[in-house]
Write a protein that holds these residues in place. Sequence first.
Motif, PDB file in Angstrom:
ATOM      1  N   ALA A  69       0.707  -1.079  -0.055  1.00 28.21           N
ATOM      2  CA  ALA A  69      -0.085   0.040   0.147  1.00 28.21           C
ATOM      3  C   ALA A  69       0.661   1.323  -0.010  1.00 28.21           C
ATOM      4  N   ASP A  70       0.350   2.344  -0.616  1.00 26.55           N
ATOM      5  CA  ASP A  70       1.180   3.672  -0.697  1.00 26.55           C
ATOM      6  C   ASP A  70       0.829   4.287   0.862  1.00 26.55           C
ATOM      7  N   ARG A  71      -0.052   4.229   1.332  1.00 25.66           N
ATOM      8  CA  ARG A  71      -0.409   4.713   2.637  1.00 25.66           C
ATOM      9  C   ARG A  71      -1.546   3.994   3.518  1.00 25.66           C
ATOM     10  N   VAL A  72      -1.477   4.127   4.670  1.00 25.32           N
ATOM     11  CA  VAL A  72      -2.316   3.329   5.576  1.00 25.32           C
ATOM     12  C   VAL A  72      -3.090   4.336   6.545  1.00 25.32           C
ATOM     13  N   ARG A  73      -4.401   4.009   6.504  1.00 28.99           N
ATOM     14  CA  ARG A  73      -5.358   4.782   7.543  1.00 28.99           C
ATOM     15  C   ARG A  73      -5.876   3.925   8.433  1.00 28.99           C
ATOM     16  N   ILE A  74      -5.692   4.322   9.642  1.00 27.70           N
ATOM     17  CA  ILE A  74      -6.375   3.818  10.841  1.00 27.70           C
ATOM     18  C   ILE A  74      -7.674   4.358  11.064  1.00 27.70           C
ATOM     19  N   VAL A  75      -8.792   3.378  11.089  1.00 25.65           N
ATOM     20  CA  VAL A  75     -10.075   3.773  11.222  1.00 25.65           C
ATOM     21  C   VAL A  75     -10.674   3.178  12.601  1.00 25.65           C
ATOM     22  N   GLY A  76     -11.122   4.176  13.534  1.00 21.68           N
ATOM     23  CA  GLY A  76     -11.538   3.426  14.823  1.00 21.68           C
ATOM     24  C   GLY A  76     -13.113   3.148  14.751  1.00 21.68           C
ATOM     25  N   PRO A  77     -13.684   2.722  15.584  1.00 18.51           N
ATOM     26  CA  PRO A  77     -15.184   2.266  15.515  1.00 18.51           C
ATOM     27  C   PRO A  77     -16.086   3.553  15.238  1.00 18.51           C
ATOM     28  N   ASP A  78     -15.701   4.696  15.728  1.00 14.71           N
ATOM     29  CA  ASP A  78     -16.676   5.986  15.877  1.00 14.71           C
ATOM     30  C   ASP A  78     -16.019   7.071  14.969  1.00 14.71           C
ATOM     31  N   ASP A  79     -14.870   6.681  14.125  1.00 20.97           N
ATOM     32  CA  ASP A  79     -14.300   7.609  13.245  1.00 20.97           C
ATOM     33  C   ASP A  79     -15.289   7.680  11.981  1.00 20.97           C
ATOM     34  N   MET A  80     -15.273   9.034  11.576  1.00 15.92           N
ATOM     35  CA  MET A  80     -15.884   9.371  10.241  1.00 15.92           C
ATOM     36  C   MET A  80     -14.850   9.324   9.233  1.00 15.92           C
ATOM     37  N   VAL A  81     -15.003   8.619   8.094  1.00 21.73           N
ATOM     38  CA  VAL A  81     -14.169   8.570   6.995  1.00 21.73           C
ATOM     39  C   VAL A  81     -14.864   8.941   5.526  1.00 21.73           C
ATOM     40  N   THR A  82     -14.027   9.207   4.758  1.00 21.51           N
ATOM     41  CA  THR A  82     -14.437   9.606   3.466  1.00 21.51           C
ATOM     42  C   THR A  82     -14.715   8.423   2.772  1.00 21.51           C
ATOM     43  N   GLN A  83     -15.855   8.364   1.504  1.00 19.11           N
ATOM     44  CA  GLN A  83     -16.010   7.248   0.897  1.00 19.11           C
ATOM     45  C   GLN A  83     -15.465   7.025  -0.217  1.00 19.11           C
ATOM     46  N   ASP A  84     -14.385   7.753  -0.606  1.00 21.32           N
ATOM     47  CA  ASP A  84     -13.508   7.690  -1.545  1.00 21.32           C
ATOM     48  C   ASP A  84     -12.899   6.369  -1.788  1.00 21.32           C
ATOM     49  N   PHE A  85     -12.647   5.620  -2.730  1.00 19.26           N
ATOM     50  CA  PHE A  85     -11.899   4.652  -3.156  1.00 19.26           C
ATOM     51  C   PHE A  85     -10.594   4.699  -3.633  1.00 19.26           C
ATOM     52  N   VAL A  86      -9.626   4.273  -2.774  1.00 18.74           N
ATOM     53  CA  VAL A  86      -8.159   4.416  -3.466  1.00 18.74           C
ATOM     54  C   VAL A  86      -7.491   3.187  -3.385  1.00 18.74           C
ATOM     55  N   PRO A  87      -7.205   2.624  -4.449  1.00 20.46           N
ATOM     56  CA  PRO A  87      -6.865   1.117  -4.346  1.00 20.46           C
ATOM     57  C   PRO A  87      -5.496   0.988  -3.806  1.00 20.46           C
ATOM     58  N   GLU A  88      -4.619   2.142  -3.641  1.00 23.26           N
ATOM     59  CA  GLU A  88      -3.232   1.886  -3.160  1.00 23.26           C
ATOM     60  C   GLU A  88      -3.345   2.188  -1.453  1.00 23.26           C
ATOM     61  N   ARG A  89      -4.646   2.422  -1.057  1.00 21.54           N
ATOM     62  CA  ARG A  89      -4.588   2.757   0.575  1.00 21.54           C
ATOM     63  C   ARG A  89      -5.018   1.422   1.185  1.00 21.54           C
ATOM     64  N   LEU A  90      -4.440   1.175   2.335  1.00 20.37           N
ATOM     65  CA  LEU A  90      -4.852   0.253   3.150  1.00 20.37           C
ATOM     66  C   LEU A  90      -5.826   0.807   4.529  1.00 20.37           C
ATOM     67  N   ASN A  91      -6.991   0.088   4.812  1.00 17.86           N
ATOM     68  CA  ASN A  91      -7.476   0.752   5.975  1.00 17.86           C
ATOM     69  C   ASN A  91      -7.464  -0.272   7.008  1.00 17.86           C
ATOM     70  N   LEU A  92      -7.024  -0.116   8.197  1.00 23.89           N
ATOM     71  CA  LEU A  92      -6.843  -0.898   9.330  1.00 23.89           C
ATOM     72  C   LEU A  92      -8.191  -0.335  10.348  1.00 23.89           C
ATOM     73  N   TYR A  93      -9.179  -1.208  10.356  1.00 24.88           N
ATOM     74  CA  TYR A  93     -10.147  -1.115  11.328  1.00 24.88           C
ATOM     75  C   TYR A  93     -10.035  -1.552  12.687  1.00 24.88           C
ATOM     76  N   ALA A  94     -10.050  -0.782  13.599  1.00 27.77           N
ATOM     77  CA  ALA A  94      -9.907  -1.342  15.157  1.00 27.77           C
ATOM     78  C   ALA A  94     -11.146  -0.926  15.750  1.00 27.77           C
ATOM     79  N   ASP A  95     -11.078  -1.981  16.769  1.00 27.22           N
ATOM     80  CA  ASP A  95     -12.450  -2.166  17.578  1.00 27.22           C
ATOM     81  C   ASP A  95     -12.177  -1.079  18.766  1.00 27.22           C
ATOM     82  N   GLN A  96     -13.087  -1.041  19.973  1.00 28.23           N
ATOM     83  CA  GLN A  96     -12.950   0.065  21.069  1.00 28.23           C
ATOM     84  C   GLN A  96     -11.615   0.083  21.744  1.00 28.23           C
ATOM     85  N   SER A  97     -11.015  -1.236  21.678  1.00 30.52           N
ATOM     86  CA  SER A  97      -9.809  -1.252  22.566  1.00 30.52           C
ATOM     87  C   SER A  97      -8.642  -0.903  21.720  1.00 30.52           C
ATOM     88  N   GLY A  98      -8.631  -0.521  20.391  1.00 32.92           N
ATOM     89  CA  GLY A  98      -7.590  -0.457  19.613  1.00 32.92           C
ATOM     90  C   GLY A  98      -6.935  -1.203  18.728  1.00 32.92           C
TER      91      GLY A  98
END
Length: 109
Positions: free
Chosen positions: A72-101
């Motif tokens: 991936a060119d970049r990594v985005r960490i997404v928490g359970p209550d985080d608001m994120v954009t809905q754009d699709f970037v094939p080179e981006r990895l999204n790490l989805y975390a729970d309440q404990s991180g």
Amino acid sequence: MMDRSQRLLLACLAAFLLAGCNSTSGRGAPGSDSPSVSGESETACRAEDARFLIGRTADDETAPSAKAATRADRVRIVGPDDMVTQDFVPERLNLYADQSGRIVELRCG
């Protein structure tokens, strides 16, 4: 009853419509060197290659190893209550975390 010219016109129209169904729309055929139908390319991220990170803490120390494992060119960490954009970037990895991180899901885009 249809005359010969009407039947010929109807046959040409049917052939034209069927030819449109077989179009590859510029995408590569299976087994070719072109990008696949899914649009994955050499630079697109591959989330499945970082499944070993599930259960680990999503932080600035985990991001570089996730990036390296997935190309991936970049990594985005997404928490359970985080608001994120809905754009699709094939080179981006999204790490989805729970309440404990802890990482619970990985997705490209």
